[in-house]
Design a protein around this motif. Structure first.
Motif, PDB file in Angstrom:
ATOM      1  N   LYS A   1      -0.936  -4.298 -14.245  1.00  0.00           N
ATOM      2  CA  LYS A   1      -2.403  -5.060 -13.790  1.00  0.00           C
ATOM      3  C   LYS A   1      -3.107  -4.524 -12.108  1.00  0.00           C
ATOM      4  O   LYS A   1      -4.413  -5.081 -12.501  1.00  0.00           O
ATOM      5  N   LEU A   2      -1.914  -5.076 -11.187  1.00  0.00           N
ATOM      6  CA  LEU A   2      -2.471  -4.365 -10.122  1.00  0.00           C
ATOM      7  C   LEU A   2      -3.130  -3.706  -9.636  1.00  0.00           C
ATOM      8  O   LEU A   2      -4.560  -3.180  -9.030  1.00  0.00           O
ATOM      9  N   VAL A   3      -2.897  -2.553 -10.263  1.00  0.00           N
ATOM     10  CA  VAL A   3      -3.623  -1.233 -10.429  1.00  0.00           C
ATOM     11  C   VAL A   3      -4.823  -1.214 -10.761  1.00  0.00           C
ATOM     12  O   VAL A   3      -5.760  -0.851 -11.009  1.00  0.00           O
ATOM     13  N   GLY A   4      -4.800  -1.778 -11.915  1.00  0.00           N
ATOM     14  CA  GLY A   4      -6.381  -2.058 -12.708  1.00  0.00           C
ATOM     15  C   GLY A   4      -7.067  -2.806 -12.144  1.00  0.00           C
ATOM     16  O   GLY A   4      -8.490  -3.514 -12.595  1.00  0.00           O
ATOM     17  N   ALA A   5      -6.603  -4.336 -11.106  1.00  0.00           N
ATOM     18  CA  ALA A   5      -7.791  -4.866 -10.107  1.00  0.00           C
ATOM     19  C   ALA A   5      -8.256  -3.848  -9.823  1.00  0.00           C
ATOM     20  O   ALA A   5      -9.202  -4.620  -9.065  1.00  0.00           O
ATOM     21  N   TYR A   6      -8.208  -2.536  -9.056  1.00  0.00           N
ATOM     22  CA  TYR A   6      -8.855  -2.229  -8.442  1.00  0.00           C
ATOM     23  C   TYR A   6     -10.472  -1.476  -8.814  1.00  0.00           C
ATOM     24  O   TYR A   6      -9.687  -0.350 -10.217  1.00  0.00           O
TER      25      TYR A   6
ATOM     26  N   GLU B   1     -12.176   1.421  -9.284  1.00  0.00           N
ATOM     27  CA  GLU B   1     -11.903   3.164  -9.054  1.00  0.00           C
ATOM     28  C   GLU B   1     -11.833   3.861  -7.976  1.00  0.00           C
ATOM     29  O   GLU B   1     -10.992   4.781  -7.694  1.00  0.00           O
ATOM     30  N   ASP B   2     -13.131   3.099  -6.594  1.00  0.00           N
ATOM     31  CA  ASP B   2     -12.990   3.678  -5.728  1.00  0.00           C
ATOM     32  C   ASP B   2     -12.594   2.710  -4.812  1.00  0.00           C
ATOM     33  O   ASP B   2     -12.729   2.619  -3.773  1.00  0.00           O
ATOM     34  N   GLY B   3     -11.432   2.064  -5.010  1.00  0.00           N
ATOM     35  CA  GLY B   3     -10.595   0.610  -4.364  1.00  0.00           C
ATOM     36  C   GLY B   3      -9.735   1.293  -3.208  1.00  0.00           C
ATOM     37  O   GLY B   3      -9.521   2.875  -3.648  1.00  0.00           O
ATOM     38  N   SER B   4      -9.566   0.325  -2.336  1.00  0.00           N
ATOM     39  CA  SER B   4      -8.764   0.817  -1.539  1.00  0.00           C
ATOM     40  C   SER B   4      -7.970  -0.321  -0.882  1.00  0.00           C
ATOM     41  O   SER B   4      -8.267  -1.369  -0.816  1.00  0.00           O
ATOM     42  N   VAL B   5      -6.462   0.110  -0.595  1.00  0.00           N
ATOM     43  CA  VAL B   5      -5.661  -0.814   0.637  1.00  0.00           C
ATOM     44  C   VAL B   5      -6.084  -0.415   1.399  1.00  0.00           C
ATOM     45  O   VAL B   5      -5.310   0.866   1.465  1.00  0.00           O
ATOM     46  N   GLN B   6      -6.074  -0.847   2.664  1.00  0.00           N
ATOM     47  CA  GLN B   6      -5.265  -0.459   3.695  1.00  0.00           C
ATOM     48  C   GLN B   6      -4.738  -1.731   4.328  1.00  0.00           C
ATOM     49  O   GLN B   6      -5.076  -2.707   5.190  1.00  0.00           O
ATOM     50  N   THR B   7      -2.993  -1.446   4.930  1.00  0.00           N
ATOM     51  CA  THR B   7      -2.478  -2.032   5.832  1.00  0.00           C
ATOM     52  C   THR B   7      -2.160  -1.441   7.276  1.00  0.00           C
ATOM     53  O   THR B   7      -2.444  -0.801   7.202  1.00  0.00           O
ATOM     54  N   MET B   8      -2.420  -2.592   8.040  1.00  0.00           N
ATOM     55  CA  MET B   8      -2.966  -2.623   8.952  1.00  0.00           C
ATOM     56  C   MET B   8      -1.643  -1.840  10.017  1.00  0.00           C
ATOM     57  O   MET B   8      -0.641  -2.656   9.401  1.00  0.00           O
ATOM     58  N   GLY B   9      -2.023  -1.972  10.945  1.00  0.00           N
ATOM     59  CA  GLY B   9      -1.013  -1.872  12.121  1.00  0.00           C
ATOM     60  C   GLY B   9       0.504  -0.321  12.135  1.00  0.00           C
ATOM     61  O   GLY B   9      -0.578   0.267  11.850  1.00  0.00           O
ATOM     62  N   ASN B  10       0.818  -0.104  12.869  1.00  0.00           N
ATOM     63  CA  ASN B  10       1.578   1.345  12.925  1.00  0.00           C
ATOM     64  C   ASN B  10       3.139   1.047  12.461  1.00  0.00           C
ATOM     65  O   ASN B  10       4.186   1.485  13.706  1.00  0.00           O
ATOM     66  N   THR B  11       3.062   0.947  11.495  1.00  0.00           N
ATOM     67  CA  THR B  11       4.446   1.034  10.510  1.00  0.00           C
ATOM     68  C   THR B  11       4.564   2.750   9.647  1.00  0.00           C
ATOM     69  O   THR B  11       3.418   3.147   9.379  1.00  0.00           O
ATOM     70  N   LEU B  12       5.918   2.487   9.364  1.00  0.00           N
ATOM     71  CA  LEU B  12       6.056   3.930   7.982  1.00  0.00           C
ATOM     72  C   LEU B  12       4.858   3.724   6.913  1.00  0.00           C
ATOM     73  O   LEU B  12       4.701   4.535   6.100  1.00  0.00           O
ATOM     74  N   ILE B  13       4.406   1.745   6.352  1.00  0.00           N
ATOM     75  CA  ILE B  13       3.527   2.117   5.498  1.00  0.00           C
ATOM     76  C   ILE B  13       1.918   1.850   6.315  1.00  0.00           C
ATOM     77  O   ILE B  13       1.068   1.158   4.937  1.00  0.00           O
TER      78      ILE B  13
ATOM     79  N   THR C   1      -4.197   3.710   5.301  1.00  0.00           N
ATOM     80  CA  THR C   1      -5.521   3.749   4.113  1.00  0.00           C
ATOM     81  C   THR C   1      -5.299   4.321   2.917  1.00  0.00           C
ATOM     82  O   THR C   1      -4.787   5.388   2.848  1.00  0.00           O
ATOM     83  N   PHE C   2      -4.843   3.839   1.325  1.00  0.00           N
ATOM     84  CA  PHE C   2      -4.728   3.911   0.656  1.00  0.00           C
ATOM     85  C   PHE C   2      -5.683   3.843  -1.059  1.00  0.00           C
ATOM     86  O   PHE C   2      -5.625   2.636  -0.941  1.00  0.00           O
ATOM     87  N   ASN C   3      -6.319   4.860  -1.012  1.00  0.00           N
ATOM     88  CA  ASN C   3      -6.826   4.991  -2.581  1.00  0.00           C
ATOM     89  C   ASN C   3      -6.435   4.165  -4.188  1.00  0.00           C
ATOM     90  O   ASN C   3      -4.810   4.527  -3.741  1.00  0.00           O
ATOM     91  N   ARG C   4      -6.725   3.997  -5.524  1.00  0.00           N
ATOM     92  CA  ARG C   4      -6.095   3.760  -5.795  1.00  0.00           C
ATOM     93  C   ARG C   4      -5.068   4.632  -6.779  1.00  0.00           C
ATOM     94  O   ARG C   4      -4.694   3.700  -7.468  1.00  0.00           O
ATOM     95  N   ASP C   5      -5.562   6.004  -6.968  1.00  0.00           N
ATOM     96  CA  ASP C   5      -4.403   6.624  -7.289  1.00  0.00           C
ATOM     97  C   ASP C   5      -3.154   6.606  -6.004  1.00  0.00           C
ATOM     98  O   ASP C   5      -1.933   6.855  -6.581  1.00  0.00           O
ATOM     99  N   GLU C   6      -3.776   6.597  -5.357  1.00  0.00           N
ATOM    100  CA  GLU C   6      -1.914   6.384  -4.164  1.00  0.00           C
ATOM    101  C   GLU C   6      -1.068   5.380  -5.141  1.00  0.00           C
ATOM    102  O   GLU C   6       0.061   5.651  -4.255  1.00  0.00           O
ATOM    103  N   ILE C   7      -1.812   4.126  -4.607  1.00  0.00           N
ATOM    104  CA  ILE C   7      -1.521   2.856  -4.949  1.00  0.00           C
ATOM    105  C   ILE C   7      -0.458   3.059  -6.205  1.00  0.00           C
ATOM    106  O   ILE C   7       0.461   2.258  -6.674  1.00  0.00           O
ATOM    107  N   ALA C   8      -1.857   3.449  -7.377  1.00  0.00           N
ATOM    108  CA  ALA C   8      -0.346   3.930  -8.609  1.00  0.00           C
ATOM    109  C   ALA C   8       0.369   4.196  -8.741  1.00  0.00           C
ATOM    110  O   ALA C   8       1.718   4.154  -8.790  1.00  0.00           O
TER     111      ALA C   8
END
Length: 140
Positions: free
Chosen positions: A25-30, A32-44, A47-54
């Motif tokens: 459901k989460l991946v399907g919400a994005y 095709e060219d959707g992305s998530v960007q997690t701010m900061g300077n951590t190991l996680i 910016t990640f595209n839908r394929d990377e999120i999946a």
């Protein structure tokens, strides 16, 4: 019902899916060219595209064997954007409680998540999710 109401409902459903660990459901919400960007300077962070999120989503939920609960504290919407103040809590595989505070900015286009920006307490991420490990300074 307005687009703003539809977008707020979309966000509530997204948080429900996160709390349920529903990767499909989460991946399907994005979009095709959707992305998530997690701010900061951590190991996680990054910016990640839908394929990377999946590819990563199952692993994210695997570190919370009893699940992780997300709670929406407040939500404001205008146009195609929804801003959310939220919190999370769950027991990490390390036995530590992971509890974080967030601000999310969702951009929803045609009923799909085009972009998600995640602002959070990076020290909690580093201490619990990353076992105290940090990337070299400036490598975010």
């Amino acid at each position: 019902m307005s687009t703003i109401d539809d977008n707020k409902r979309f966000v509530r459903q997204f948080f429900d899916a996160m709390s349920q660990g529903d990767v499909a459901k989460l991946v399907g919400a994005y979009a095709e060219d959707g992305s998530v960007q997690t701010m900061g300077n951590t190991l996680i962070s990054g910016t990640f595209n839908r394929d990377e999120i999946a590819a990563a989503a199952d692993g994210i939920f695997d570190v919370f064997p009893n699940g992780i609960e997300f709670t929406i504290k407040d939500m404001v919407a205008e146009g195609n954007k929804v801003a959310v103040e939220a919190s999370s809590s769950g027991e990490h595989v390390s036995g530590q409680t992971y509890a974080n505070q967030y601000h999310f900015l969702f951009e929803i286009i045609d009923g799909k998540l085009k972009s998600l920006k995640e602002y959070l307490d990076t020290e909690v991420v580093t201490d619990v999710l990353c076992g105290g490990q940090r990337p070299p300074f400036g490598d975010a």
